[in-house]
Structures are given as structure tokens and as C-alpha cells.
Scaffold this motif. Structure first.
Motif, PDB file in Angstrom:
ATOM      1  N   GLU A 296     -43.026  40.021  92.582  1.00 57.16           N
ATOM      2  CA  GLU A 296     -42.771  38.633  92.220  1.00 57.16           C
ATOM      3  C   GLU A 296     -41.298  38.464  91.827  1.00 57.16           C
ATOM      4  O   GLU A 296     -40.675  39.397  91.312  1.00 57.16           O
ATOM      5  CB  GLU A 296     -43.660  38.251  91.031  1.00 57.16           C
ATOM      6  N   VAL A 297     -40.757  37.295  92.104  1.00 58.73           N
ATOM      7  CA  VAL A 297     -39.424  36.957  91.620  1.00 58.73           C
ATOM      8  C   VAL A 297     -39.611  35.982  90.468  1.00 58.73           C
ATOM      9  O   VAL A 297     -40.174  34.904  90.647  1.00 58.73           O
ATOM     10  CB  VAL A 297     -38.547  36.330  92.719  1.00 58.73           C
ATOM     11  N   LYS A 298     -39.188  36.396  89.268  1.00 59.20           N
ATOM     12  CA  LYS A 298     -39.410  35.603  88.068  1.00 59.20           C
ATOM     13  C   LYS A 298     -38.098  35.471  87.296  1.00 59.20           C
ATOM     14  O   LYS A 298     -37.464  36.484  86.994  1.00 59.20           O
ATOM     15  CB  LYS A 298     -40.493  36.278  87.210  1.00 59.20           C
ATOM     16  N   ASP A 299     -37.714  34.233  87.025  1.00 60.02           N
ATOM     17  CA  ASP A 299     -36.452  33.974  86.323  1.00 60.02           C
ATOM     18  C   ASP A 299     -35.267  34.634  87.034  1.00 60.02           C
ATOM     19  O   ASP A 299     -34.340  35.143  86.402  1.00 60.02           O
ATOM     20  CB  ASP A 299     -36.521  34.482  84.873  1.00 60.02           C
ATOM     21  N   GLY A 300     -35.344  34.630  88.361  1.00 58.75           N
ATOM     22  CA  GLY A 300     -34.258  35.170  89.167  1.00 58.75           C
ATOM     23  C   GLY A 300     -34.253  36.687  89.293  1.00 58.75           C
ATOM     24  O   GLY A 300     -33.371  37.253  89.932  1.00 58.75           O
ATOM     25  N   LYS A 301     -35.250  37.357  88.709  1.00 57.10           N
ATOM     26  CA  LYS A 301     -35.314  38.812  88.769  1.00 57.10           C
ATOM     27  C   LYS A 301     -36.527  39.279  89.572  1.00 57.10           C
ATOM     28  O   LYS A 301     -37.587  38.657  89.528  1.00 57.10           O
ATOM     29  CB  LYS A 301     -35.376  39.410  87.353  1.00 57.10           C
ATOM     30  N   LYS A 302     -36.347  40.365  90.298  1.00 57.06           N
ATOM     31  CA  LYS A 302     -37.438  40.931  91.084  1.00 57.06           C
ATOM     32  C   LYS A 302     -38.301  41.809  90.181  1.00 57.06           C
ATOM     33  O   LYS A 302     -37.829  42.810  89.652  1.00 57.06           O
ATOM     34  CB  LYS A 302     -36.874  41.743  92.247  1.00 57.06           C
ATOM     35  N   PHE A 303     -39.560  41.394  90.016  1.00 56.68           N
ATOM     36  CA  PHE A 303     -40.480  42.127  89.155  1.00 56.68           C
ATOM     37  C   PHE A 303     -41.466  42.951  89.972  1.00 56.68           C
ATOM     38  O   PHE A 303     -41.948  42.529  91.023  1.00 56.68           O
ATOM     39  CB  PHE A 303     -41.261  41.166  88.257  1.00 56.68           C
ATOM     40  N   TYR A 304     -41.759  44.133  89.447  1.00 62.17           N
ATOM     41  CA  TYR A 304     -42.752  45.038  90.026  1.00 62.17           C
ATOM     42  C   TYR A 304     -43.845  45.221  88.976  1.00 62.17           C
ATOM     43  O   TYR A 304     -43.563  45.187  87.772  1.00 62.17           O
ATOM     44  CB  TYR A 304     -42.123  46.396  90.340  1.00 62.17           C
ATOM     45  N   TYR A 305     -45.090  45.438  89.423  1.00 64.64           N
ATOM     46  CA  TYR A 305     -46.184  45.576  88.473  1.00 64.64           C
ATOM     47  C   TYR A 305     -46.971  46.862  88.698  1.00 64.64           C
ATOM     48  O   TYR A 305     -47.151  47.308  89.835  1.00 64.64           O
ATOM     49  CB  TYR A 305     -47.151  44.390  88.586  1.00 64.64           C
ATOM     50  N   ILE A 306     -47.410  47.438  87.595  1.00 63.34           N
ATOM     51  CA  ILE A 306     -48.375  48.536  87.620  1.00 63.34           C
ATOM     52  C   ILE A 306     -49.592  48.015  86.866  1.00 63.34           C
ATOM     53  O   ILE A 306     -49.490  47.615  85.704  1.00 63.34           O
ATOM     54  CB  ILE A 306     -47.842  49.789  86.903  1.00 63.34           C
ATOM     55  N   TYR A 307     -50.727  47.990  87.534  1.00 61.04           N
ATOM     56  CA  TYR A 307     -51.943  47.447  86.915  1.00 61.04           C
ATOM     57  C   TYR A 307     -52.657  48.538  86.109  1.00 61.04           C
ATOM     58  O   TYR A 307     -52.699  49.708  86.508  1.00 61.04           O
ATOM     59  CB  TYR A 307     -52.861  46.857  87.980  1.00 61.04           C
ATOM     60  N   VAL A 308     -53.211  48.122  84.964  1.00 61.35           N
ATOM     61  CA  VAL A 308     -53.867  49.066  84.059  1.00 61.35           C
ATOM     62  C   VAL A 308     -55.209  48.499  83.607  1.00 61.35           C
ATOM     63  O   VAL A 308     -55.278  47.363  83.121  1.00 61.35           O
ATOM     64  CB  VAL A 308     -52.996  49.342  82.807  1.00 61.35           C
ATOM     65  N   TRP A 309     -56.250  49.281  83.766  1.00 62.05           N
ATOM     66  CA  TRP A 309     -57.560  48.898  83.238  1.00 62.05           C
ATOM     67  C   TRP A 309     -57.751  49.598  81.898  1.00 62.05           C
ATOM     68  O   TRP A 309     -57.704  50.830  81.810  1.00 62.05           O
ATOM     69  CB  TRP A 309     -58.692  49.274  84.195  1.00 62.05           C
ATOM     70  N   ILE A 310     -57.943  48.818  80.829  1.00 64.02           N
ATOM     71  CA  ILE A 310     -58.200  49.361  79.497  1.00 64.02           C
ATOM     72  C   ILE A 310     -59.690  49.172  79.212  1.00 64.02           C
ATOM     73  O   ILE A 310     -60.173  48.036  79.115  1.00 64.02           O
ATOM     74  CB  ILE A 310     -57.365  48.642  78.414  1.00 64.02           C
ATOM     75  N   PRO A 311     -60.460  50.265  79.097  1.00 60.81           N
ATOM     76  CA  PRO A 311     -61.924  50.186  79.016  1.00 60.81           C
ATOM     77  C   PRO A 311     -62.516  49.961  77.634  1.00 60.81           C
ATOM     78  O   PRO A 311     -63.732  49.831  77.492  1.00 60.81           O
ATOM     79  CB  PRO A 311     -62.350  51.553  79.554  1.00 60.81           C
ATOM     80  N   ALA A 312     -61.676  49.946  76.600  1.00 58.95           N
ATOM     81  CA  ALA A 312     -62.206  49.793  75.237  1.00 58.95           C
ATOM     82  C   ALA A 312     -61.182  49.096  74.352  1.00 58.95           C
ATOM     83  O   ALA A 312     -60.001  49.017  74.688  1.00 58.95           O
ATOM     84  CB  ALA A 312     -62.553  51.173  74.656  1.00 58.95           C
ATOM     85  N   VAL A 313     -61.653  48.599  73.219  1.00 57.44           N
ATOM     86  CA  VAL A 313     -60.758  47.961  72.252  1.00 57.44           C
ATOM     87  C   VAL A 313     -59.802  49.016  71.696  1.00 57.44           C
ATOM     88  O   VAL A 313     -60.216  50.138  71.367  1.00 57.44           O
ATOM     89  CB  VAL A 313     -61.573  47.328  71.100  1.00 57.44           C
ATOM     90  N   ALA A 314     -58.517  48.687  71.614  1.00 51.81           N
ATOM     91  CA  ALA A 314     -57.521  49.632  71.116  1.00 51.81           C
ATOM     92  C   ALA A 314     -56.768  49.034  69.925  1.00 51.81           C
ATOM     93  O   ALA A 314     -56.464  47.841  69.922  1.00 51.81           O
ATOM     94  CB  ALA A 314     -56.528  49.991  72.219  1.00 51.81           C
ATOM     95  N   PRO A 315     -56.452  49.847  68.911  1.00 52.77           N
ATOM     96  CA  PRO A 315     -55.698  49.334  67.763  1.00 52.77           C
ATOM     97  C   PRO A 315     -54.235  49.076  68.108  1.00 52.77           C
ATOM     98  O   PRO A 315     -53.604  48.184  67.556  1.00 52.77           O
ATOM     99  CB  PRO A 315     -55.829  50.443  66.723  1.00 52.77           C
ATOM    100  N   GLU A 316     -53.704  49.870  69.037  1.00 47.38           N
ATOM    101  CA  GLU A 316     -52.328  49.673  69.499  1.00 47.38           C
ATOM    102  C   GLU A 316     -52.126  50.392  70.828  1.00 47.38           C
ATOM    103  O   GLU A 316     -52.900  51.277  71.201  1.00 47.38           O
ATOM    104  CB  GLU A 316     -51.312  50.187  68.474  1.00 47.38           C
ATOM    105  N   LEU A 317     -51.104  49.971  71.559  1.00 48.86           N
ATOM    106  CA  LEU A 317     -50.736  50.616  72.812  1.00 48.86           C
ATOM    107  C   LEU A 317     -49.239  50.853  72.828  1.00 48.86           C
ATOM    108  O   LEU A 317     -48.462  50.063  72.280  1.00 48.86           O
ATOM    109  CB  LEU A 317     -51.120  49.741  74.018  1.00 48.86           C
ATOM    110  N   GLY A 318     -48.841  51.939  73.460  1.00 45.55           N
ATOM    111  CA  GLY A 318     -47.434  52.224  73.668  1.00 45.55           C
ATOM    112  C   GLY A 318     -47.175  52.340  75.159  1.00 45.55           C
ATOM    113  O   GLY A 318     -48.037  52.817  75.906  1.00 45.55           O
ATOM    114  N   VAL A 319     -46.031  51.883  75.591  1.00 44.75           N
ATOM    115  CA  VAL A 319     -45.650  51.982  77.008  1.00 44.75           C
ATOM    116  C   VAL A 319     -44.210  52.487  77.060  1.00 44.75           C
ATOM    117  O   VAL A 319     -43.358  52.013  76.303  1.00 44.75           O
ATOM    118  CB  VAL A 319     -45.728  50.616  77.728  1.00 44.75           C
ATOM    119  N   ARG A 320     -43.948  53.439  77.938  1.00 46.28           N
ATOM    120  CA  ARG A 320     -42.571  53.864  78.146  1.00 46.28           C
ATOM    121  C   ARG A 320     -42.328  54.163  79.624  1.00 46.28           C
ATOM    122  O   ARG A 320     -43.255  54.509  80.359  1.00 46.28           O
ATOM    123  CB  ARG A 320     -42.218  55.076  77.276  1.00 46.28           C
ATOM    124  N   MET A 321     -41.070  53.997  80.022  1.00 43.40           N
ATOM    125  CA  MET A 321     -40.703  54.225  81.420  1.00 43.40           C
ATOM    126  C   MET A 321     -39.332  54.877  81.480  1.00 43.40           C
ATOM    127  O   MET A 321     -38.419  54.496  80.743  1.00 43.40           O
ATOM    128  CB  MET A 321     -40.684  52.909  82.198  1.00 43.40           C
TER     129      MET A 321
END
Length: 227
Positions: A62-87
Motif C-alpha cells: 500500500e502507498v500511505k501518506d506518500g510512503k510505500k508500506f509493506y505488511y506482515i500479517y500476524v494471528w494472535i490466538p490468545a489475550v496478551a498483556p503486552e506485545l513487543g515488535v522489532r525489526m
């Protein structure tokens, strides 16, 4: 002559040091902190799911706000107190046990290209596996929970700059739109600076509790295969 050799060796050693540092990924700590002696550390996440991919001009989602965005889809199977993401980019010689490697990554694993990562954690209003479709994901309501550009906690890129990304998000149970419930999430990524997104990358989603059944994939089709 000896002076020239010493200079060349110093330059080589410096270059090797930068490359090695770029590939060294440390422990992934959460928001919970614990004091050990004079130091205060972030308690490491107990559950980490990893994905290795390759981004290139032309396969953005997708192009959003003039920037080309890429997505990685994630299925979360349970309620979580917090999530961390790093790349981080590039993956280089980094070895991660149990990581999912996309076909694009396998074909381009030797690439030296990398990009200045910028990431978002987004939650959709899809809470059932049965409703996960290409069209459903496209038309879903997506809420950005958190975002990050540069993190000092991440290793340097080969350029010597700390342009890799890390974010943490704590569930807000009092707000249905901001609570970490069961459902379809995605990691959005682009480059903060003007330019193309090109290079290998390692993306990780982590939690302080075990979440059996977390699935990460570049496309909805591949995500459904892992559910």
C-alpha cells in the motif's frame, strides 16, 4: 610500507567489527523491569516468533501518506498483556532458531541491501479465523497501536547508524480498540527517509507469556496455511 599495511589492517578490522555488530541481536526485553545489583534490566520476553523476509520496490502492499508500506500479517490466538515488535535490516549472518523464512528471503539471503526501518503494530477488527480472507483484511478496520523509527536498543546497521526499530505495547483493557485480544494483527513497515525499501529483514513478535499458535506470514494466503 609497514605503515600502509597497518593502516589497511586497521580499516579491515573496523569494517569487520561494524559488520559483526550489525549482525548481533541481543535479548528482547519487555516493559517489566527488574533490578539486579546496581543495574535495572527489562525482563526478557518468554515467547518470540521470528520471520525473515526480503522487501523490494514493486511488491509493496500500500502507498500511505506518500510512503510505500509493506505488511506482515500476524494471528494472535490468545489475550496478551503486552506485545513487543522489532525489526532489523539486513539479516546478514544472523541465525535465529525456529524462524520462518519466506521464499523471497531464501532467494535473496546473500543480498547486502538494507533499509532504514520504520514499523507499526496494527490491530484489526477480525477476531475469528473463519473471517480471515484477502478481501476481509483489505476492508478491515485497522488501528495503529504503536510505532517506532530508530531504537538505540537495536544493533547498528552496516552504515554504522542505529536505524533499526523496536516497539513495545501494553494492552489497554479498558478500551476495546486498544486491548490486545485474540485476532488478526499486522506489522507495517517502510523507510522513514525518502527512498525505496529494499533488502533482507528479520521481524519478531514477542510476549511475556506463552502464546501457542502465533502465526506470521507476508500474505493472507500464507497465513491461512499456518493456522
Amino acid at each position: 610500507m609497514k605503515t600502509k599495511i597497518l593502516i589497511l589492517l586497521a580499516i579491515f578490522a573496523l569494517g569487520t567489527s561494524v559488520e559483526t555488530q550489525a549482525q548481533k541481536l541481543g535479548k528482547f526485553g519487555g516493559l517489566t523491569e527488574k533490578k539486579i545489583g546496581p543495574k535495572t534490566i527489562k525482563v526478557p520476553y518468554t515467547d518470540i516468533v521470528s520471520y525473515m523476509g526480503y522487501a523490494a520496490p514493486g511488491n509493496e502492499d500500500e502507498v500511505k501518506d506518500g510512503k510505500k508500506f509493506y505488511y506482515i500479517y500476524v494471528w494472535i490466538p490468545a489475550v496478551a498483556p503486552e506485545l513487543g515488535v522489532r525489526m532489523m535490516s539486513p539479516v546478514g549472518k544472523t541465525k535465529v532458531k525456529g524462524a520462518t523464512s519466506s521464499a523471497a528471503y531464501t532467494e535473496n539471503a546473500g543480498s547486502k541491501d538494507f533499509f532504514d526501518t520504520y514499523i507499526t503494530l496494527e490491530r484489526s477488527d477480525i477476531i475469528s479465523k473463519d473471517n480471515i480472507t484477502e478481501e476481509g483484511a483489505k476492508n478491515a478496520n485497522w488501528t495503529i497501536l504503536e510505532r517506532n523509527d530508530d531504537s538505540s536498543e537495536m544493533p547498528k546497521q552496516p552504515s554504522g547508524s542505529k536505524y533499526n526499530s523496536l516497539l513495545r505495547y501494553k494492552s489497554e483493557v479498558s478500551d476495546p480498540l486498544k486491548a490486545l485480544t485474540v485476532g488478526l494483527y499486522r506489522i507495517g513497515f517502510t523507510t522513514y527517509k525518502t527512498g525505496e525499501v529494499k533488502g533482507t529483514f528479520l521481524a519478531q513478535v514477542a510476549a511475556p507469556i506463552k502464546l501457542p499458535g502465533v502465526v506470521m506470514a507476508k500474505t493472507i494466503e500464507d497465513l491461512k496455511k499456518g493456522l
